[in-house]
Design a protein around this motif. Sequence first.
Motif, PDB file in Angstrom:
ATOM      1  N   GLU A  67       0.922  -1.243   0.009  1.00  0.00           N
ATOM      2  CA  GLU A  67       0.148  -0.110   0.393  1.00  0.00           C
ATOM      3  C   GLU A  67       0.793   1.677  -0.313  1.00  0.00           C
ATOM      4  O   GLU A  67       1.713   1.315   0.537  1.00  0.00           O
ATOM      5  CB  GLU A  67      -1.366  -0.093   1.057  1.00  0.00           C
ATOM      6  CG  GLU A  67      -2.172   0.939   0.883  1.00  0.00           C
ATOM      7  CD  GLU A  67      -2.825   1.658   2.848  1.00  0.00           C
ATOM      8  OE1 GLU A  67      -3.823   0.393   2.423  1.00  0.00           O
ATOM      9  OE2 GLU A  67      -2.159   1.749   3.386  1.00  0.00           O
ATOM     10  N   VAL A 114       0.964   5.116  -0.541  1.00  0.00           N
ATOM     11  CA  VAL A 114       0.879   7.116  -0.607  1.00  0.00           C
ATOM     12  C   VAL A 114       1.613   7.446  -1.327  1.00  0.00           C
ATOM     13  O   VAL A 114       2.858   7.683  -0.903  1.00  0.00           O
ATOM     14  CB  VAL A 114       0.582   7.649   0.744  1.00  0.00           C
ATOM     15  CG1 VAL A 114       0.574   9.083   0.297  1.00  0.00           C
ATOM     16  CG2 VAL A 114      -0.380   7.073   1.945  1.00  0.00           C
ATOM     17  N   THR A 146      -2.991  10.034  -3.271  1.00  0.00           N
ATOM     18  CA  THR A 146      -3.656   8.922  -2.579  1.00  0.00           C
ATOM     19  C   THR A 146      -3.484   7.830  -2.393  1.00  0.00           C
ATOM     20  O   THR A 146      -1.935   7.386  -2.375  1.00  0.00           O
ATOM     21  CB  THR A 146      -4.043   8.499  -4.464  1.00  0.00           C
ATOM     22  OG1 THR A 146      -2.878   8.362  -5.300  1.00  0.00           O
ATOM     23  CG2 THR A 146      -4.462   9.757  -5.192  1.00  0.00           C
ATOM     24  N   GLN A 147      -3.735   7.236  -1.826  1.00  0.00           N
ATOM     25  CA  GLN A 147      -3.484   5.997  -1.131  1.00  0.00           C
ATOM     26  C   GLN A 147      -3.848   4.609  -2.148  1.00  0.00           C
ATOM     27  O   GLN A 147      -5.249   4.817  -2.428  1.00  0.00           O
ATOM     28  CB  GLN A 147      -4.107   5.699  -0.230  1.00  0.00           C
ATOM     29  CG  GLN A 147      -4.170   4.713   1.618  1.00  0.00           C
ATOM     30  CD  GLN A 147      -4.257   4.849   2.121  1.00  0.00           C
ATOM     31  OE1 GLN A 147      -4.893   5.663   2.889  1.00  0.00           O
ATOM     32  NE2 GLN A 147      -4.238   3.321   2.894  1.00  0.00           N
TER      33      GLN A 147
END
Length: 74
Positions: free
Chosen positions: A16, A18, A27-28
């Motif tokens: 994940e 950023v 955005t993530q």
Amino acid sequence: MKRLLELCFEQKKMIEIVYLSTDGAITQREVWILSISDEILTGYCYLRTQTRAFRIDQILSARIVKARRQTDVV
């Protein structure tokens, strides 16, 4: 940061991130890494549901996440 990305690629772990885009949007995203070079990470982005290229210097943070089913990976 780069070593974590390389490790995730080698171990086939989903990440994940950023990400800060060139227009300043943050955005993530969950990403399955397909390749990594000195400057670019290419991976399948689950937010956009397509393969995308990310500048490594624009990745603000990264962490390993639980992988989705193998059939979900493109």
